[in-house]
Design a protein around this motif. Structure first.
Motif, short mmCIF file in Angstrom:
data_model
loop_
_atom_site.label_atom_id
_atom_site.label_comp_id
_atom_site.label_asym_id
_atom_site.label_seq_id
_atom_site.Cartn_x
_atom_site.Cartn_y
_atom_site.Cartn_z
N ALA A 103 -7.28 3.66 0.19
CA ALA A 103 -6.28 4.72 0.04
C ALA A 103 -5.55 4.60 -1.28
N MET A 104 -5.27 3.37 -1.71
CA MET A 104 -4.59 3.16 -2.99
C MET A 104 -5.46 3.60 -4.16
N ILE A 105 -6.73 3.22 -4.13
CA ILE A 105 -7.65 3.60 -5.20
C ILE A 105 -7.80 5.12 -5.25
N GLN A 106 -7.90 5.74 -4.08
CA GLN A 106 -8.02 7.20 -4.04
C GLN A 106 -6.80 7.86 -4.67
N ALA A 107 -5.62 7.37 -4.37
CA ALA A 107 -4.39 7.94 -4.94
C ALA A 107 -4.36 7.76 -6.46
N ALA A 108 -4.80 6.61 -6.94
CA ALA A 108 -4.83 6.36 -8.38
C ALA A 108 -5.81 7.30 -9.08
N GLU A 109 -6.98 7.47 -8.49
CA GLU A 109 -8.00 8.32 -9.11
C GLU A 109 -7.59 9.80 -9.06
N GLU A 110 -7.01 10.22 -7.97
CA GLU A 110 -6.60 11.63 -7.85
C GLU A 110 -5.50 11.98 -8.83
N ASN A 111 -4.64 11.02 -9.13
CA ASN A 111 -3.50 11.28 -10.00
C ASN A 111 -3.71 10.76 -11.42
N GLN A 112 -4.88 10.18 -11.68
CA GLN A 112 -5.25 9.70 -13.00
C GLN A 112 -4.19 8.80 -13.62
N GLY A 116 -4.62 4.80 -22.45
CA GLY A 116 -5.02 5.88 -21.56
C GLY A 116 -6.04 5.48 -20.51
N GLU A 117 -6.17 4.18 -20.24
CA GLU A 117 -7.12 3.70 -19.24
C GLU A 117 -6.50 3.76 -17.85
N VAL A 118 -7.32 4.03 -16.84
CA VAL A 118 -6.81 4.11 -15.47
C VAL A 118 -7.42 3.04 -14.56
N GLU A 119 -8.10 2.06 -15.17
CA GLU A 119 -8.65 0.93 -14.40
C GLU A 119 -8.88 -0.24 -15.34
N SER A 120 -8.50 -1.42 -14.90
CA SER A 120 -8.77 -2.62 -15.68
C SER A 120 -10.25 -2.93 -15.69
N ARG A 121 -10.74 -3.43 -16.81
CA ARG A 121 -12.14 -3.84 -16.90
C ARG A 121 -12.32 -5.29 -16.46
N VAL A 122 -11.22 -5.96 -16.17
CA VAL A 122 -11.26 -7.34 -15.70
C VAL A 122 -11.02 -7.37 -14.19
N ASN A 123 -9.82 -7.01 -13.78
CA ASN A 123 -9.52 -6.88 -12.35
C ASN A 123 -9.84 -5.45 -11.93
N THR A 124 -11.13 -5.18 -11.82
CA THR A 124 -11.62 -3.84 -11.51
C THR A 124 -11.37 -3.48 -10.06
N PHE A 125 -11.48 -2.19 -9.76
CA PHE A 125 -11.39 -1.76 -8.36
C PHE A 125 -12.49 -2.43 -7.54
N ALA A 126 -13.68 -2.52 -8.13
CA ALA A 126 -14.81 -3.11 -7.41
C ALA A 126 -14.53 -4.58 -7.07
N ASN A 127 -13.99 -5.33 -8.03
CA ASN A 127 -13.69 -6.73 -7.76
C ASN A 127 -12.62 -6.88 -6.69
N SER A 156 0.81 -1.22 0.00
CA SER A 156 0.00 0.00 0.00
C SER A 156 0.85 1.27 0.00
N LEU A 157 1.76 1.39 0.95
CA LEU A 157 2.58 2.59 1.04
C LEU A 157 3.44 2.77 -0.20
N GLN A 158 4.00 1.67 -0.70
CA GLN A 158 4.83 1.76 -1.89
C GLN A 158 4.01 2.16 -3.11
N ALA A 159 2.85 1.56 -3.27
CA ALA A 159 2.00 1.88 -4.42
C ALA A 159 1.56 3.34 -4.38
N ILE A 160 1.13 3.81 -3.22
CA ILE A 160 0.67 5.19 -3.10
C ILE A 160 1.79 6.16 -3.43
N LEU A 161 3.01 5.86 -2.99
CA LEU A 161 4.16 6.72 -3.31
C LEU A 161 4.32 6.87 -4.81
N PHE A 162 4.25 5.78 -5.54
CA PHE A 162 4.44 5.84 -6.99
C PHE A 162 3.23 6.45 -7.69
#
Length: 328
Positions: free
Chosen positions: A105-114, A293-304, A77-83
């Motif tokens: 927290a990881m999903i939030q960081a991904a969405e905020e930074n697109q 230019g996608e920011v989320e997989s349609r297979v391994n989605t955030f929801a899954n 988590s901490l490493q992913a959020i840093l990147f």
């Protein structure tokens, strides 16, 4: 060309590099290790031009576009959020983190930074799993999902002799559920979504992690039975039972072959060509998502990933597995 950085110089990283190297647009650009010697040795072995012993410097570097994280689970988590905060795309080994709080927290960081964040559960990208999805309707209304993944750990003998390696240490958010039980849970969620009820049992080892476990999950019109273990082997296939027939899956962790056995006695074999290194498919998906230019997989989605983590949090609660990460 997507320039990758690597965190984690272990066998799974080597396997990922081997798989990704079969993709034309993959380039291994940088390697991180806590020691210069290990980073240099690994980089020379695989042709990386740059090494780092400082994650902040690596995350801020202009020499990489993406990072593959294969460090111990508690660091994910901490490493992913840093990147992610440094606008780098992240593919993170399963389990993607320790618990729901970290994943949020990881999903939030991904969405905020697109930028792209994806959990590296390989099975759901494999042609064998696609065949299961495409032919599932043939067995009629599904009534039961059964998945088994039990594999005696090569590190368990050391554990029994008094040496607690990472795989059996709760401070690294490890254990049989996190390590291999997830391979049974993720396909279930990908196929059928979130269950209504969860009942779990397991064997707690003295270190505080689970050596094995069983889960019964209830849906409105079906149930699921899951068995996993790091202290025993099983050679059973997995099965999805429907009213018109049953689908037998050779290995739920890396499905290559499935067959439908109809009530009439007819047997239909579903075979899809599979590349030998099955991590190829997740690497290909990740690179193509970045290029599109996608920011989320349609297979391994955030929801899954979130549903899977919610299930695992509840299972750990019922079994009694607590990680230091849960207290933070």
């Amino acid at each position: 060309m997507i320039r990758f950085g690597i965190i984690g110089t272990n066998w799974i990283t080597e396997k990922f590099i081997d798989a990704a190297s079969k993709i034309e647009d993959f380039q291994l650009a940088a390697v991180y290790s806590r020691t210069k010697e290990k980073a240099k040795e690994f980089a020379e072995k695989f042709g990386a031009s740059t090494t780092f012993t400082n994650l902040e410097e690596m995350a801020g570097s202009d020499e990489i576009d993406a990072v593959y994280i294969a460090s111990p689970n508690s660091f994910h988590s901490l490493q992913a959020i840093l990147f992610l905060q440094n606008k780098k795309h992240v593919i993170c080994e399963k389990p993607i983190c320790s618990n729901q709080k970290e994943l949020s927290a990881m999903i939030q960081a991904a969405e905020e930074n697109q930028v792209l964040l994806m959990e590296a559960v390989k099975s759901t990208f494999m042609p064998g799993f696609k065949a299961v999805q495409d032919h599932l309707h043939k067995i009629g209304d599904v009534r039961r999902y059964f998945a088994s993944y039990c594999q005696y750990s090569s590190r368990y003998d050391a554990y029994k002799e008094g040496t607690i390696l990472n795989a059996f240490d709760p401070k690294f958010s490890n254990g049989s559920l996190m390590d291999i039980g997830i391979y049974c849970i993720y396909p279930l969620v990908a196929l059928f979504g979130k269950p209504q009820e969860i009942k779990a049992s397991g064997l707690l080892l003295d270190s505080g992690i689970d050596g094995q476990g069983s889960i019964l999950l209830k849906y409105e019109d079906k149930d699921a039975v899951i068995m996993y273990s790091k202290i025993s082997d099983s050679f059973l296939p997995s099965e999805i039972q429907g009213e018109k027939g049953s689908m037998i899956i050779d290995r739920i962790s890396a499905p290559e072959k499935a067959e439908i056995r109809y009530r009439s006695g007819e047997v239909e074999t579903l075979v899809n060509e599979t590349i030998e290194n099955s991590m190829y498919y997740e690497a290909k998906e990740f690179i193509e998502l970045i290029q599109n230019g996608e920011v989320e997989s349609r297979v391994n989605t955030f929801a899954n990933s979130m549903i899977v983590m919610e299930i695992m949090d509840e299972v750990r609660k019922q079994v009694g597995v607590v990680f230091p990460a849960d207290q933070q």
